[in-house]
Design an enzyme around this catalytic site. Structure first.
Site, PDB file in Angstrom:
ATOM      1  N   SER A 147     -29.519   9.528 -72.669  1.00  0.00           N
ATOM      2  CA  SER A 147     -29.199  10.644 -71.793  1.00  0.00           C
ATOM      3  C   SER A 147     -27.676  10.798 -71.683  1.00  0.00           C
ATOM      4  CB  SER A 147     -29.858  10.393 -70.431  1.00  0.00           C
ATOM      5  OG  SER A 147     -29.761  11.508 -69.598  1.00  0.00           O
ATOM      6  N   ASP A 321     -39.869  15.316 -73.808  1.00  0.00           N
ATOM      7  CA  ASP A 321     -38.626  15.382 -73.022  1.00  0.00           C
ATOM      8  C   ASP A 321     -38.122  16.823 -73.063  1.00  0.00           C
ATOM      9  OD1 ASP A 321     -36.099  15.210 -71.940  1.00  0.00           O
ATOM     10  OD2 ASP A 321     -35.468  13.490 -73.147  1.00  0.00           O
ATOM     11  N   HIS A 354     -38.395  12.771 -70.208  1.00  0.00           N
ATOM     12  CA  HIS A 354     -37.065  12.185 -70.382  1.00  0.00           C
ATOM     13  C   HIS A 354     -37.051  10.703 -70.014  1.00  0.00           C
ATOM     14  CE1 HIS A 354     -32.801  12.210 -70.870  1.00  0.00           C
ATOM     15  NE2 HIS A 354     -32.534  11.969 -69.608  1.00  0.00           N
ATOM     16  N   ASP A 355     -37.832  10.333 -69.019  1.00  0.00           N
ATOM     17  CA  ASP A 355     -37.888   8.937 -68.572  1.00  0.00           C
ATOM     18  C   ASP A 355     -38.325   7.966 -69.660  1.00  0.00           C
ATOM     19  OD1 ASP A 355     -36.876   8.850 -66.077  1.00  0.00           O
ATOM     20  OD2 ASP A 355     -38.796   8.785 -65.012  1.00  0.00           O
TER      21      ASP A 355
END
Lengths: 379, 193
Positions: A147, A321, A354-355
């Protein structure tokens, strides 16, 4: 693995991209493993929005204090600390130890608060480079991050191309899209409009803008998950308390009660976050995200921007994501291909949004492990 | 490609020091071979997780992509050679990919199982789909969604205005230049725009 945080003080002023500078600042960091005699096995880990220098391992006497990337880093882990010397560093402006808005401004003797200068990804990388200088590390075997951390890793290859042999860029992007900046802005407005925020000088007022922080975290959290995973985890389930109270699986027909599981979950996440995170830090870090755009100085041409990079790259993205979508990683891959750089790219079919980059996904961890295992010149 | 002999025969077609893109590179054996023996550089494209992992393990650059989504990531003539070894028969948009191969590569090398190889013809004559060492699948479980012949690819190349720099067959690791459509299990084309 028991680890100990450390701190390094820097007296010399750090010039910032904005034209401002920071002096008498400190960086918190941790190291794992042993630096080899050739000093060729160092790996720098860059953190994302709400993480810190505590990347792996646990603190003595605190069994549940695992670092935020403990699935990835440690003895025998994909990034194996038996072979590599790993450095986690907390960025300037953060609220986990390095100099940030809750510290004293040496120029005024007051707490920085809203006066903490705006820091960029490039500034962070410059600060990290000074830490490496102080640790006697000239060249990194690799720099790695997910990220916002991936943006720092990418920026390393542009700012210090000769000091980085490999860059591992996970679930990242060459800049934020308008939608992404929009989410950040909602979070910032939630904080700025909290009456307890006091224009960022809430420390002087003895308040904490927790309402704003909670909402910032709630909106952020939604964007880190996927629709699929939220539906699977919560669906339309009502809270057990609601069922117990009404005695039927019926709604309460209220507009203000917490009825759905997802509501309860988000509130819990928001409450937890507001207890430990600093409001000014949230503003600073989301701004750093918004500003990052290495192509900007090249008329938006990312291929030109990446011409400076000479590291070898591994990029990883996750299919669900939507905050840092695979398409954004492919833009970086394309720019590297245009420059004939060594690059591998894995697109992991994972449901977690995204996690996923923080989670224990076997296919993802295997690829990263293989990349580090095949790295030469580490001895 | 599993057959080492075919791989070595095809590697001979790749000029030393070439920048190579290997479409459907499998576990990266071919690229690793080209890097080691012919000083080539380049990338493989793969869709399967296990193959991507295998490439990373052997230090071969690999990009995880679905070839059916095209090669828009790659600029015109950005590679000396684009390989398509046993890949064409798996692609939905085989014709587009053939054109893409010679757009992105100055040379395209395409190899695929030749359905007109004589044992296959005999099998069809007897009323059954062929099952051979080269085409080991039953009709109901084959991953090959395109079945074509050495002659068919020549026609398709011509229809798309591609130059055939060379074409031949490979059978048991040997180049077949006499009646390749009949006598070779594998068809090879060297193409350019």
């Amino acid at each position: 693995m028991i680890v100990t945080p450390q701190s390094m003080h820097f007296a010399e002023a750090l010039p910032l991209q904005s034209g401002a500078s920071l002096r008498d600042y400190a960086l918190s960091y941790e190291t794992y493993g042993t630096l080899n005699a050739a000093r060729s096995n160092a790996v720098l880990i860059c953190h994302a929005l709400n993480a810190s220098h505590h990347v792996a391992g646990v603190y003595a006497g605190q069994d549940k204090s695992q670092g935020w990337w403990d699935t990835m880093i440690g003895p025998g882990k994909p990034l194996d600390t038996n072979r590599f010397f790993v450095i986690g560093v907390n960025n300037l402006g953060s609220c986990f130890g390095s100099t940030g808005p809750m510290h004293l401004n040496p120029d005024t003797g007051r707490i920085y608060g809203a006066d903490f200068p705006v820091v960029t990804v490039e500034d962070w990388v410059n600060a990290q480079a000074r830490l490496l200088d102080a640790l006697g590390i000239d060249t990194l075997a690799a720099v790695m991050g997910g990220s916002l951390g991936g943006m720092q890793a990418l920026s390393w290859t542009l700012q210090y191309p000769q000091r980085v042999r490999h860059a591992v860029v996970i679930a990242s992007a060459p800049n934020l899209t308008a939608e992404n900046i929009a989410f950040n802005e909602v979070a910032r407005r939630a904080i700025q409009t909290d009456p307890d925020f006091h224009g960022g000088h809430f420390y002087d007022h003895g308040t904490v803008p927790k309402r704003g922080l909670r909402i910032a975290r709630m909106i952020g959290h939604i964007t880190y998950l996927s629709d699929d995973v939220m539906n699977e985890k919560f669906g339309r389930q009502l809270r057990d308390a609601v069922l117990a109270e009404t005695g039927t699986p019926d709604y309460k027909y209220s507009t203000q009660d917490v009825e759905f599981q997802i509501e309860s979950y988000l509130r819990h996440q928001g409450d937890k976050f507001a207890e430990y995170f600093d409001a000014n830090t949230y503003l600073l870090i989301t701004r750093a995200l918004d500003y990052f755009d290495p192509a900007r100085a090249h008329g938006g041409n990312l291929s030109q921007a990446l011409r400076r990079a000479c590291a070898k790259f591994l990029l990883v993205s996750f299919t669900t994501d939507w905050r840092f979508s695979p398409a954004r990683s492919r833009e970086i891959v394309k720019a590297l291909l245009d420059n004939k750089r060594d690059v591998s790219y894995a697109e992991i079919d994972a449901p977690h949004g995204h996690d996923a980059f923080l989670l224990d996904d076997a296919r993802y961890l295997r690829v990263v492990r293989a990349y580090f295992d095949s790295m030469e010149g580490v001895s | 490609m599993s057959d080492l002999q075919i791989m070595h025969a095809l590697a001979e077609l790749v000029p030393a020091g070439s920048r190579v893109l290997d479409l459907g590179c499998g576990d990266g054996t071919m690229l690793a071979h080209l890097q080691r023996t012919r000083g080539c550089t380049g990338y493989g494209i793969e869709i399967a997780d296990a193959n991507v992992l295998a490439c990373v393990e052997r230090g071969v650059n690999v990009i995880q992509l679905n070839l059916d989504e095209g090669l828009s990531m790659f600029e015109d003539a950005s590679f000396d050679v684009v390989l398509q070894i046993d890949t064409l028969q798996h692609l939905r948009n085989a014709e587009v990919m053939l054109r893409e191969t010679v757009r992105v590569g100055r040379i395209g090398i395409v190899a695929f199982p030749n359905f007109a190889h004589w044992p296959n013809r005999l099998s069809i004559l007897s009323g059954r789909m062929p099952v051979t060492r080269r085409l080991p699948y039953q009709w109901y479980d084959t991953p090959n969604i395109r079945v074509g012949t050495h002659a068919d690819l020549g026609v398709l190349a011509e229809r798309n205005g591609l130059k055939v720099l060379d074409s031949f067959g490979i059978q048991q690791g040997q180049t077949v230049r006499f009646l390749p459509n009949l006598l070779a299990g594998t068809s090879v084309y060297k193409l350019s725009r």
